[in-house]
Design a protein around this motif. Structure first.
Motif, short mmCIF file in Angstrom:
data_model
loop_
_atom_site.label_atom_id
_atom_site.label_comp_id
_atom_site.label_asym_id
_atom_site.label_seq_id
_atom_site.Cartn_x
_atom_site.Cartn_y
_atom_site.Cartn_z
N GLY A 132 8.48 11.07 0.38
CA GLY A 132 7.29 11.89 0.27
C GLY A 132 6.36 11.41 -0.84
O GLY A 132 6.72 10.55 -1.66
N ASP A 133 5.16 11.99 -0.87
CA ASP A 133 4.15 11.60 -1.85
C ASP A 133 4.53 11.98 -3.28
O ASP A 133 3.89 11.53 -4.22
CB ASP A 133 2.81 12.27 -1.49
N GLU A 134 5.55 12.83 -3.42
CA GLU A 134 5.93 13.21 -4.79
C GLU A 134 6.39 12.02 -5.63
O GLU A 134 6.41 12.07 -6.85
CB GLU A 134 7.01 14.32 -4.78
N TYR A 135 6.75 10.92 -4.96
CA TYR A 135 7.16 9.73 -5.72
C TYR A 135 5.96 8.88 -6.13
O TYR A 135 6.10 7.93 -6.89
CB TYR A 135 8.15 8.88 -4.90
N PHE A 136 4.80 9.21 -5.58
CA PHE A 136 3.61 8.39 -5.84
C PHE A 136 2.91 8.88 -7.10
O PHE A 136 1.85 9.49 -7.06
CB PHE A 136 2.67 8.42 -4.64
N GLU B 92 4.51 4.46 -8.17
CA GLU B 92 3.13 3.97 -8.08
C GLU B 92 2.92 2.82 -9.07
O GLU B 92 3.43 2.86 -10.19
CB GLU B 92 2.14 5.09 -8.42
N TYR B 93 2.18 1.83 -8.60
CA TYR B 93 1.88 0.69 -9.46
C TYR B 93 0.44 0.30 -9.19
O TYR B 93 0.13 -0.29 -8.16
CB TYR B 93 2.85 -0.45 -9.13
N TYR B 94 -0.44 0.70 -10.09
CA TYR B 94 -1.88 0.42 -9.96
C TYR B 94 -2.40 0.72 -8.55
O TYR B 94 -2.97 -0.16 -7.88
CB TYR B 94 -2.18 -1.03 -10.35
N GLY B 95 -2.13 1.92 -8.07
CA GLY B 95 -2.68 2.33 -6.78
C GLY B 95 -1.84 1.91 -5.58
O GLY B 95 -2.14 2.29 -4.45
N ASP B 96 -0.82 1.11 -5.81
CA ASP B 96 0.06 0.69 -4.73
C ASP B 96 1.48 1.19 -5.02
O ASP B 96 1.71 1.89 -5.99
CB ASP B 96 0.09 -0.85 -4.64
N VAL B 97 2.39 0.75 -4.16
CA VAL B 97 3.81 1.07 -4.36
C VAL B 97 4.51 -0.22 -4.75
O VAL B 97 4.23 -1.28 -4.19
CB VAL B 97 4.39 1.62 -3.04
N PRO C 78 0.80 -1.22 0.00
CA PRO C 78 0.00 0.00 0.00
C PRO C 78 0.85 1.28 0.00
O PRO C 78 2.02 1.27 0.39
CB PRO C 78 -0.80 -0.08 1.30
N ARG C 79 0.18 2.34 -0.40
CA ARG C 79 0.80 3.65 -0.54
C ARG C 79 1.56 4.10 0.71
O ARG C 79 2.59 4.77 0.61
CB ARG C 79 -0.34 4.64 -0.85
N GLU C 80 1.06 3.70 1.88
CA GLU C 80 1.67 4.13 3.14
C GLU C 80 3.12 3.67 3.28
O GLU C 80 3.87 4.18 4.12
CB GLU C 80 0.88 3.59 4.35
N THR C 81 3.49 2.71 2.44
CA THR C 81 4.86 2.19 2.49
C THR C 81 5.88 3.31 2.27
O THR C 81 6.99 3.27 2.82
CB THR C 81 5.03 1.09 1.42
#
Ligand code: ADP
Length: 491
Positions: free
Chosen positions: A190-194, A200-205, A180-183
């Motif tokens: 930071g979120d700039e990598y998401f 990001e990979y289909y909504g996940d990391v 999950p993203r929280e990883t």
């Protein structure tokens, strides 16, 4: 050019002989030896899981994983690389933390994202603590995928790290480290990598995607798989990223350790032999039949040593099995993994107790006895990044019956009756029929002892040692260093 060897840190989640579930461990245990013998300063790092012994502590440091601050204890052992002129030592470091790694299995826990975030976050501080500044950090598979990005972030305020080049090898694209993203927060990112262009990979990391995006050079374990993964069929959703990085993507087949896997000295087989002593191989076959309670016979013995996972072609094998067992042959399987397959093969064995033996679990000794005692080695893989099974099999004179994919296509040559050349029997189409057709071609040749012995000799005398591949890795390392402006680009 650098006139001394390179300083190389190899990071992997399993390293033989300390921790092994599959081929990655063999590679991470044997490539460093070959690189050390070629004059490089090579070191290896992996987590210390519970089954690994208590090696001596050399240093420790704090690691911040999200909000949790914990201590990384570094333990040390070594791998010895023997060569005709002497012996080199490869230091092996274990990243130890009671909370994250004092567990029986390596993967498959709910907090794997956090466990491997800890592992990734420990790698650069480990170099600091040891006073070791590598020329190259060589990452392997998703479990170390974030190290290149963490390194680039570190280099922003500590510019000496700018000179350290990263190489990322994909051993199996199917296992991606998708969480999950929280990883990101656990990794201190930071979120700039998401973003779709980021990790990001289909909504996940995806740890794998991070490795593919931020390493200087990326690669995989055969040229055919390097091409395959750039297609949607094999790309596991990352084929776009891989196509974009296509010019930075190499393919180098794995070798096997020729001292460890040597039928003329292997202490695990019933009797040692070589390509001039195929009677010795026959004795291994009879001893294996005895050990497993099969009929003692000269019928062809088909062996298989494999993880029991969808990748390995077990569905087409199960579909073909009634016809396979309609032939005069014996079948011996050693495998562990998916319970459904374990169950299905156990029930086949129960129906044919004198001709089929199925052993579940991981057993390094029985594995070698199967390579030595079998005439043919089955590998109907759906995909196969490199595959070590077929290499070990050929070295022990067991002829691969295998699907032409990935590393199998690059290492096994299909027998050609018109020229008498070849080391195996390959099939293209992923189907029970394809498998049976290759098996039947092999059985036909087996019936002619002279022809068969010739094929066995050819297989046993092929060279799959690490020498060539390790030299190719050195070239890849130089290319990665060229990207960092450290050396002239190799010709
Ligand atoms: P993968 O890495 O996909 O599992 P490879 O062919 O690259 O496949 O490597 C598999 C390695 O693991 C080989 O050395 C093989 O002999 C070994 N192996 C696989 N299953 C078992 C088992 N159940 N017991 C012992 N060794 C095994």
């Amino acid at each position: 050019m650098l006139d001394t060897g390179l300083k190389i840190l190899i990071v992997a989640s399993e390293v033989a002989p300390f921790a092994k579930t599959g081929g990655l461990a063999d590679v991470a245990g044997s490539l460093p030896k070959a690189l050390a013998v070629q004059g490089n300063d090579v070191r290896v790092v992996l987590p210390r899981y519970r089954p690994i012994g208590d090696y001596r502590t050399v240093t420790d440091f704090p690691v911040q994983v999200g909000r949790r601050k914990d201590t990384c204890i570094v333990r040390q052992s070594r791998i010895e690389a023997k060569y005709p002129g002497g012996m080199k030592e490869v230091p092996v470091y274990f990243v130890d933390n009671y909370h994250y790694f004092d567990r029986e299995r390596f993967y498959g826990y709910e907090d794997d994202a956090e466990r491997f975030a800890f592992f990734n976050l420990s790698v650069i501080p480990l170099c600091d603590a040891l006073g070791f500044r590598p020329d190259i950090i060589h990452l392997n598979d998703w479990q170390s995928g974030f190290v290149p990005l963490l390194l680039r972030i570190r280099a922003r305020h500590d510019t000496v790290w700018n000179e350290v080049a990263t190489v990322f090898t994909v051993h199996n694209l199917q296992y991606q480290g998708r969480f999950p993203r929280e990883t990101l927060a656990l990794l201190g990112l930071g979120d700039e990598y998401f973003t779709p262009g980021g990790v990001e990979y289909y909504g996940d990391v995806s740890f794998m995607k991070a490795g593919l995006l931020f390493s200087d050079v990326i690669g995989t374990v055969s040229q055919t798989y390097a091409k395959e993964i750039q297609t949607p069929e094999f790309g596991e959703g990352l084929d776009g990223v891989l196509r974009k990085r296509g010019s930075d993507l190499y393919g180098i087949v794995n070798g096997i350790n020729y001292h460890e896997y040597d039928p003329s000295s292997d202490p695990r087989v019933y009797r040692t032999y070589d390509s001039r002593d195929l009677d010795g191989k026959r004795e291994n076959k009879h001893a294996l039949q005895r050990e497993l309670g099969l009929n003692i016979s000269d019928e062809p013995l088909v062996g298989m040593v494999s993880r029991l996972a969808d990748q390995k072609g077990l569905d087409i094998l199960l579909k073909a099995i009634p016809e396979v067992l309609g032939r005069r042959l014996q079948f011996v399987l050693l495998g562990s993994g998916d319970g459904r397959y374990e169950e299905a093969f156990r029930s086949v064995a129960a129906s044919y107790p004198e001709r089929v033996s199925v052993t579940t679990g991981f057993n390094g000794i029985l594995a070698q006895r199967i390579y030595a005692g079998s005439d043919m080695f089955l590998m109907p893989s759906r995909f196969e990044p490199c595959g070590l099974g077929q290499l070990i099999a050929m070295r022990y004179g067991s002829i691969p019956i295998a699907r032409r994919t990935g590393g199998i296509a690059d290492t096994v040559s299909d027998y050609d009756a018109s020229t008498g050349t070849g080391t195996g029997f390959l099939f293209n189409r992923y189907s029970a029929e394809g498998l049976l057709a290759a098996l039947d071609r092999a059985l036909e040749k087996y019936a002619d002892r002279q022809v068969w012995n010739h094929i066995v000799k050819q297989a046993m005398e092929s060279d799959f040692s690490w020498n060539k591949s390790a030299a190719m890795y050195t070239e890849v390392y130089m290319e990665a260093m060229a990207r960092r402006g450290r050396v002239e680009r190799p010709a």
